[in-house]
Design a protein around this motif. Structure first.
Motif, short mmCIF file in Angstrom:
data_model
loop_
_atom_site.label_atom_id
_atom_site.label_comp_id
_atom_site.label_asym_id
_atom_site.label_seq_id
_atom_site.Cartn_x
_atom_site.Cartn_y
_atom_site.Cartn_z
N GLN A 13 -15.12 -9.13 19.80
CA GLN A 13 -14.49 -9.94 20.83
C GLN A 13 -13.14 -10.52 20.39
O GLN A 13 -12.17 -10.51 21.13
CB GLN A 13 -15.45 -11.07 21.25
CG GLN A 13 -14.98 -11.91 22.43
CD GLN A 13 -14.66 -11.08 23.68
OE1 GLN A 13 -15.21 -9.98 23.87
NE2 GLN A 13 -13.75 -11.58 24.51
N ARG A 14 -13.07 -10.99 19.13
CA ARG A 14 -11.83 -11.67 18.70
C ARG A 14 -10.93 -10.68 17.94
O ARG A 14 -11.35 -10.11 16.92
CB ARG A 14 -12.19 -12.85 17.77
CG ARG A 14 -13.00 -13.92 18.45
CD ARG A 14 -13.57 -14.89 17.43
NE ARG A 14 -14.39 -14.21 16.43
CZ ARG A 14 -14.89 -14.77 15.34
NH1 ARG A 14 -14.65 -16.04 15.08
NH2 ARG A 14 -15.64 -14.08 14.49
N LEU B 106 -5.09 -5.71 25.25
CA LEU B 106 -6.42 -6.11 24.77
C LEU B 106 -6.89 -7.37 25.50
O LEU B 106 -8.06 -7.50 25.84
CB LEU B 106 -6.37 -6.37 23.26
CG LEU B 106 -6.31 -5.11 22.39
CD1 LEU B 106 -5.80 -5.45 20.99
CD2 LEU B 106 -7.68 -4.45 22.31
N LYS C 268 -10.61 -9.23 25.83
CA LYS C 268 -10.79 -9.67 24.44
C LYS C 268 -10.09 -11.02 24.23
O LYS C 268 -9.14 -11.36 24.97
CB LYS C 268 -10.18 -8.66 23.46
CG LYS C 268 -10.70 -7.23 23.61
CD LYS C 268 -12.09 -7.07 23.05
CE LYS C 268 -12.54 -5.62 23.12
NZ LYS C 268 -13.96 -5.46 22.76
#
Ligand SMILES: Cc1cc2nc3c(=O)[nH]c(=O)nc-3n(C[C@H](O)[C@H](O)[C@H](O)COP(=O)(O)OP(=O)(O)OC[C@H]3O[C@@H](n4cnc5c(N)ncnc54)[C@H](O)[C@@H]3O)c2cc1C
Length: 381
Positions: free
Chosen positions: A144-145, A162, A167
């Motif tokens: 996610q990061r 992204l 994200k």
């Protein structure tokens, strides 16, 4: 036996030369040798890949064997050339050699990795080829990061993409401005503002000094001492032209493989174009100069030596929160600006000494104005 024109590289540059040459000469054998699998794809599409949920395969425009048949050429995929024998006009890989009539180096560039203190540098992802995109897509699918290093054109486009893909993105850049080498301050600031509003965090004026891994998490230390925890790191910190092969063969190298306006290297019968070539001192890692180079080089290979002529060209920045087109001189303290701010975006014209327009930047729906401004710039050049 007729000796072939041999092209090393199957990126946009290599295939474009083959296409252009085939339009002029359907008889001379053409061999493309490439370290990758030879499928033809659109590299700029990588900037939209994550938000459009495109697989690497979906970016392929034509498979290697289809293209070989269409152009009546031979393509040797997954074959890395390790030496050029200038004297005997031959290239080699393993125990095999291929003798050429003319050789074209279309070997591109490597994504540069920033000098980070790390035992985890191999974790840094890059996006300068379809295979790199395939690998990065697999690596971040369940992450996610994401931290993107580099606030130039590619880093900025990728970070936003992204973020639009859902994200949590942090974009980190060394300079204080987004795309500082391309954009005037007032547009760079507006773009940064829109990034923040869209949820993409921008951290400028910082370098990444350390990268460490703890369990599945990466810890990134910035130059001001801040530590950011992230799941993946992508570097978009510039390109290094691939010059090793050419250098070992004794060709003149500066930042890239040096060529003259006829795209001839310092050795006879060897030409270069694309991201790996430096044309009269200038690197031009964009499609339009490569397309024009390929057209000129095809004529030369067909027996009519032709210099490449590069007009003033537009740059299109693929940031959907603020689409931008620009051309000419658009960054630097020596410029004065005439700015029209409208509900549909900005039209900014750059002047030196208030005399003639030397560049422009248009944004949002005003990018439609770019074409007439480009024509004005070209007329004034
Ligand atoms: C994300 C992204 C977005 C972009 N967006 C834009 C855009 O919007 N507009 C624009 O104009 N430009 C854009 N660009 C730049 C543009 O895509 C490149 O300038 C262009 O694709 C470079 O093509 P190339 O053929 O020179 O190099 P490459 O595509 O890198 O191809 C090099 C080829 O050489 C082969 N090779 C290298 N060494 C060897 C060897 N020793 N033996 C055999 N084969 C070898 C490789 O396998 C590869 O096939 C973008 C770039 C990126 C990364």
């Amino acid at each position: 036996m007729q000796l072939p024109v041999v092209i090393i590289g199957s990126g946009f540059a290599g295939y474009q030369v083959a296409r252009e040459f085939r339009q002029l000469d359907s008889q001379t054998p053409v061999i493309i040798v490439t370290a990758d699998n030879g499928d033809d794809y659109s590299k700029p599409l990588i900037s939209h890949g994550f938000s459009r949920r495109l697989s690497a395969d979906a970016m392929i425009q034509k498979r290697c064997d289809e293209l070989a048949e269409e152009l009546a050429i031979t393509i040797l995929p997954n074959t890395r050339i390790t030496a050029i024998d200038v004297q005997n006009k031959a290239i080699s890989y393993g125990d095999a050699t291929i003798t050429y009539r003319d050789l074209v180096l279309a070997t591109g560039a490597e994504a540069a990795i920033p000098p980070v203190c790390s035992d985890s540098a191999a974790q840094i992802l890059t996006l300068n080829s379809l295979e790199e995109y395939r690998h990065a897509s697999d690596c971040i699918a369940d992450k996610q990061r994401i931290l993107v290093i580099g606030t130039g054109l590619v880093g900025t486009e990728i970070a936003l993409d992204l973020s639009l893909a859902g994200k949590d993105v942090r974009l980190v850049g060394m300079t204080e401005k987004l795309m500082g080498h391309l954009l005037p301050d007032f547009i760079s600031k507006e773009l940064k503002q829109r990034f923040q509003t869209s949820g993409c965090q921008v951290i400028t004026g910082q370098t990444v000094v350390e990268l460490t891994q703890s369990n599945s998490e990466l810890r990134v230390t910035l130059s001001d001492g801040r530590v950011i925890e992230t799941d993946a790191v992508i570097a978009a910190t510039g390109l290094q032209p691939r010059t090793v092969l050419a250098q070992a063969a004794g060709l003149r190298i500066n930042r890239g493989i040096c060529v003259d306006a006829g795209l001839q290297t310092s050795k006879p019968h060897i030409y270069a174009l694309g991201d790996g070539a430096e044309i009269n001192g200038t690197l031009l890692p964009y499609l339009q100069p490569i397309a024009l180079s390929a057209k000129a080089l095809a004529k030369t290979l067909a027996g009519n030596r032709t210099n490449v002529v590069l007009p003033v060209m537009p740059v299109i920045i693929k940031t959907p929160v603020m689409p931008i087109q620009l051309s000419g001189e658009t960054s630097g303290a020596h410029l004065s600006w005439l700015v029209e701010q409208t509900d549909n975006g900005m039209i900014a014209k750059a002047y030196v000494h208030d005399e003639k327009m030397v560049g422009y930047v248009v944004t949002d729906k005003q990018i439609a104005q770019g074409f007439s401004l480009l024509a004005q710039l070209r007329a004034a050049a």
